[in-house]
Design a protein around this motif. Structure first.
Motif, short mmCIF file in Angstrom:
data_model
loop_
_atom_site.label_atom_id
_atom_site.label_comp_id
_atom_site.label_asym_id
_atom_site.label_seq_id
_atom_site.Cartn_x
_atom_site.Cartn_y
_atom_site.Cartn_z
N TYR A 111 0.76 -0.95 0.04
CA TYR A 111 0.15 -0.13 -0.09
C TYR A 111 0.99 1.36 -0.10
O TYR A 111 1.33 1.52 1.07
CB TYR A 111 -0.89 0.03 1.28
CG TYR A 111 -1.92 -1.13 1.30
CD1 TYR A 111 -2.96 -0.96 0.39
CD2 TYR A 111 -1.72 -2.25 2.16
CE1 TYR A 111 -3.99 -1.87 0.28
CE2 TYR A 111 -2.81 -2.92 2.25
CZ TYR A 111 -3.81 -2.79 1.20
OH TYR A 111 -4.87 -3.79 1.13
N GLY A 168 -1.63 -7.44 11.90
CA GLY A 168 -1.18 -6.35 10.83
C GLY A 168 0.03 -7.10 10.07
O GLY A 168 0.68 -6.24 9.08
N CYS A 169 0.07 -8.43 10.00
CA CYS A 169 1.11 -8.81 8.87
C CYS A 169 0.48 -9.11 7.65
O CYS A 169 1.37 -9.70 6.54
CB CYS A 169 1.56 -10.17 9.37
SG CYS A 169 0.29 -11.62 9.24
N GLY A 170 -0.76 -8.68 7.41
CA GLY A 170 -1.21 -8.82 6.09
C GLY A 170 -2.34 -10.13 5.69
O GLY A 170 -2.49 -10.36 4.42
N LYS A 171 -2.80 -10.73 6.87
CA LYS A 171 -3.71 -11.93 6.49
C LYS A 171 -4.89 -11.34 6.10
O LYS A 171 -5.45 -11.89 4.77
CB LYS A 171 -3.77 -12.45 7.93
CG LYS A 171 -2.58 -12.88 8.90
CD LYS A 171 -3.40 -13.66 10.06
CE LYS A 171 -3.86 -12.76 11.11
NZ LYS A 171 -3.10 -11.66 11.57
N SER A 172 -5.33 -10.41 6.41
CA SER A 172 -6.72 -9.94 5.70
C SER A 172 -6.53 -9.56 4.28
O SER A 172 -7.55 -9.75 3.33
CB SER A 172 -7.38 -8.82 6.53
OG SER A 172 -7.63 -9.16 7.83
N THR A 173 -5.27 -8.69 4.14
CA THR A 173 -5.09 -8.46 2.76
C THR A 173 -4.93 -9.54 2.03
O THR A 173 -5.33 -9.71 0.76
CB THR A 173 -3.73 -7.54 2.77
OG1 THR A 173 -3.96 -6.68 3.79
CG2 THR A 173 -3.17 -6.87 1.47
N ARG A 194 5.02 -7.98 9.38
CA ARG A 194 4.97 -7.15 8.17
C ARG A 194 6.33 -7.00 7.80
O ARG A 194 7.37 -6.44 8.38
CB ARG A 194 4.31 -6.22 8.35
CG ARG A 194 3.65 -5.31 7.08
CD ARG A 194 2.80 -4.02 7.38
NE ARG A 194 3.77 -3.08 7.78
CZ ARG A 194 3.43 -2.00 8.55
NH1 ARG A 194 2.25 -1.75 8.91
NH2 ARG A 194 4.39 -1.01 9.09
#
Ligand code: ADP
Ligand code: MG
Lengths: 269, 255
Positions: B12, B38-43, B206
């Motif tokens: 991002y 915050g490591c990007g799982k949802s992303t 992240r």
């Protein structure tokens, strides 16, 4: 907790919650009206309210009765109601449509929001002469005035309501492959409905104000014309009879919206 | 239908969120993704489901979705995402209407998925009348209604209290045992991961990279409490995540 002080009497925990949750109290509103009217009646009868200050409520009622019997009431009321219905319907529906477009499309938003902000503060009554030139002295200019006055507050309320629709619900709709139209119809619109309806309450009150203004400036029949005529003769009873009709109109419209809210927004606890 | 991720990276702006992720989500298996917040799982899940485009890399669907599948990649959201103005039944019919499924055909599907999620008695209820666990079961029923090829579940149990979570995990196991489904299941709860995952992907902080992929071959139905092997796996996962999580926690958020 502390054992250094002498034991004291236990104190009951003081209640400090509650409030901030208005409940339906049906009869209070009516009681306030009756109380105020009662005070005025007593005051005018006993003379500590002079008849120049306020008319006797019972006289106003009598005037109202005459108005009814002579058939004049409907001669004034019907044109007013149709002007209000046509004008407000146009203004509100165009306002809701434009508000939704502003809520959904960036370019419409960029183009329309400043425009709406620019026309919102204009006292619409000042534009009546312009509307008379554009639409003629007849009904059309009154419709236009009322429509224009209802339009702006409806737009502002609607796009605010669309902005407030839960984005995660829209995301959900997309993730299930719903079409754009379905998302707008089944998610955005119902989600915006509470805000749209509360905006409509304000818009309709403004519509009544503008109705009277338009009728004062040029109409043979209509509540506004009736009030203007009474006012110029300093006939307070008739003036107040007219004003009471307007208030009743406001109460009725607000009740109707309340009813619609009850039907459409029953899902809110 | 399998899903294959080929060298997925995502940023991002200047924030690199995911780095070079390659893995498979095989048909009929539950793949759990764990990693510090915050490591990007949802992303990653949004990328898999096509709600966002990856900056680099490709996501492939291998094979064809099962017959009658209306929405191959279907989400179950953490916050349920139910329409509050529609009943349980209405929320499920919402996702059928657009595929032209109405009337008795829709009623049959709705009755079936409500039975599978033990909600048959609540079809007329509004979401606000339901408990959190029931809301999530409605969301699962809604996902099942479109016969997904892959379910994308983003912390589906995280908004629930721990007892409800236990019950719902049992429900998911029963659901899978009756009719196996494919799922990418994001969680930060390791107990959930070892209970439900056939394969557990551990992501680093992240930018999220694959640190390890753990396979668990005990059948879901046999993963009872106090299973020594599972506890060992969970401990192994926690050892791996502890330092990542601590470091992630101490990072300044400048977003
Ligand atoms: N739409 C976005 N725009 C900018 N940054 C984002 C966006 N979505 C997520 N991020 C950032 O990406 C990182 C990963 O977020 P997320 O995928 O939600 O993590 P997780 O689900 O593992 O907790 C976070 O640092 C978050 O701030
Ligand atoms: Mg997340």
């Amino acid at each position: 907790m502390s054992d250094s002080t002498a034991p004291t009497q236990p104190i009951e925990v003081r209640f400090r919650g509650g409030g901030f949750a208005p409940k339906a109290r049906r009869w209070v509103g009516l009681a306030v009206f009756i109380f105020l009217i009662g005070i005025t009646e007593v005051g005018t009868r006993q003379g500590w309210i002079s008849s120049l200050t306020l008319p006797k409520p019972s006289d106003v009622l009598a005037t109202f009765g005459e108005l009814w019997e002579s058939g004049l009431l409907f001669k004034h009321l019907l044109p007013s109601l149709s002007r209000l219905a046509v004008g407000a319907a146009i203004g509100a529906s165009v306002g809701i449509a434009v508000g939704i477009m502003i809520g959904l499309f960036s370019y419409v938003r960029a183009g329309m929001v400043p425009l709406v902000a620019a026309i919102f503060p204009i006292p619409k009554i000042a534009l009546l002469p312009l509307f008379v030139i554009w639409f003629g002295i007849d009904e059309a200019s009154k419709y236009a005035l009322i429509a224009f006055g209802t339009f702006t507050p409806t737009v502002v309320a609607t796009y605010g309501a669309v902005d407030n629709v839960d984005r995660s619900l829209i995301r959900m709709g997309q993730s299930f492959g719903l079409s754009w139209l379905s998302i707008v119809r089944k998610i955005v619109l119902p989600g915006a409905m509470p805000g749209i309806l509360s905006g409509l309450r304000i818009s309709l009150a403004i519509a009544i104000i503008l109705l009277v203004a338009a009728e004062m400036l040029g109409a043979e029949y209509g509540i506004g014309a009736y009030i203007l005529e009474a006012g110029s003769l300093y006939d307070l009873e008739r003036l107040f009879a007219g004003v009471v009709i307007l208030s009743l109109l406001g109460v009725i419209l607000s009740t109707i919206i309340g009813f619609i809210e009850h039907r459409l927004l029953g899902w809110r606890a | 239908m399998d899903i294959r991720l080929e060298a997925i990276s995502h940023s991002y702006g200047d924030t690199e969120v995911l780095r070079d992720i390659s893995l498979d989500i095989p048909n009929g298996k539950i793949v759990c993704f764990v990693g510090p917040s915050g490591c990007g799982k949802s992303t990653l899940l949004r990328l898999i489901g096509g709600l966002e485009r990856a900056s680099k890399g490709r996501i492939l669907q291998l094979g064809t979705p099962p017959k009658g599948c209306l929405n191959p990649l279907t989400y179950v959201f953490q916050d349920f995402a139910l329409l509050p103005w529609r009943s349980v039944q209405g929320n499920i019919s919402l996702v059928l209407e657009d595929h032209g499924i109405k009337g008795t055909q829709a009623d049959t599907i709705i009755a079936d998925v409500l039975a599978r999620t033990k909600l048959s008695d609540f079809s007329k209820a509004l979401p606000r009348q339901l408990s959190g666990g029931m809301k999530q079961r409605v969301a699962i029923a809604r996902a099942l209604a479109v016969k997904p090829a892959v379910m994308l579940m983003d912390e589906p149990l995280s908004a629930l209290d721990s007892q409800t979570r236990e019950l719902l995990m049992d429900d998911l196991v029963a659901l899978w045992t009756r009719q196996s489904f494919t799922a990418a299941y994001v969680t930060h709860n390791l107990a959930e991961a070892v209970r439900l995952g056939h394969r557990i992907v551990v992501l680093s902080r992240r930018p999220g990279e694959v640190r390890e992929i753990v396979e668990i071959d005990i059948p879901l139905a046999d993963r009872s409490h106090g299973n020594a092997k599972l506890e060992q796996t969970q401990k192994h996962l926690w050892d791996m995540m502890r330092d990542e999580a601590r470091a992630a926690d101490e990072e300044l958020l400048d977003v």
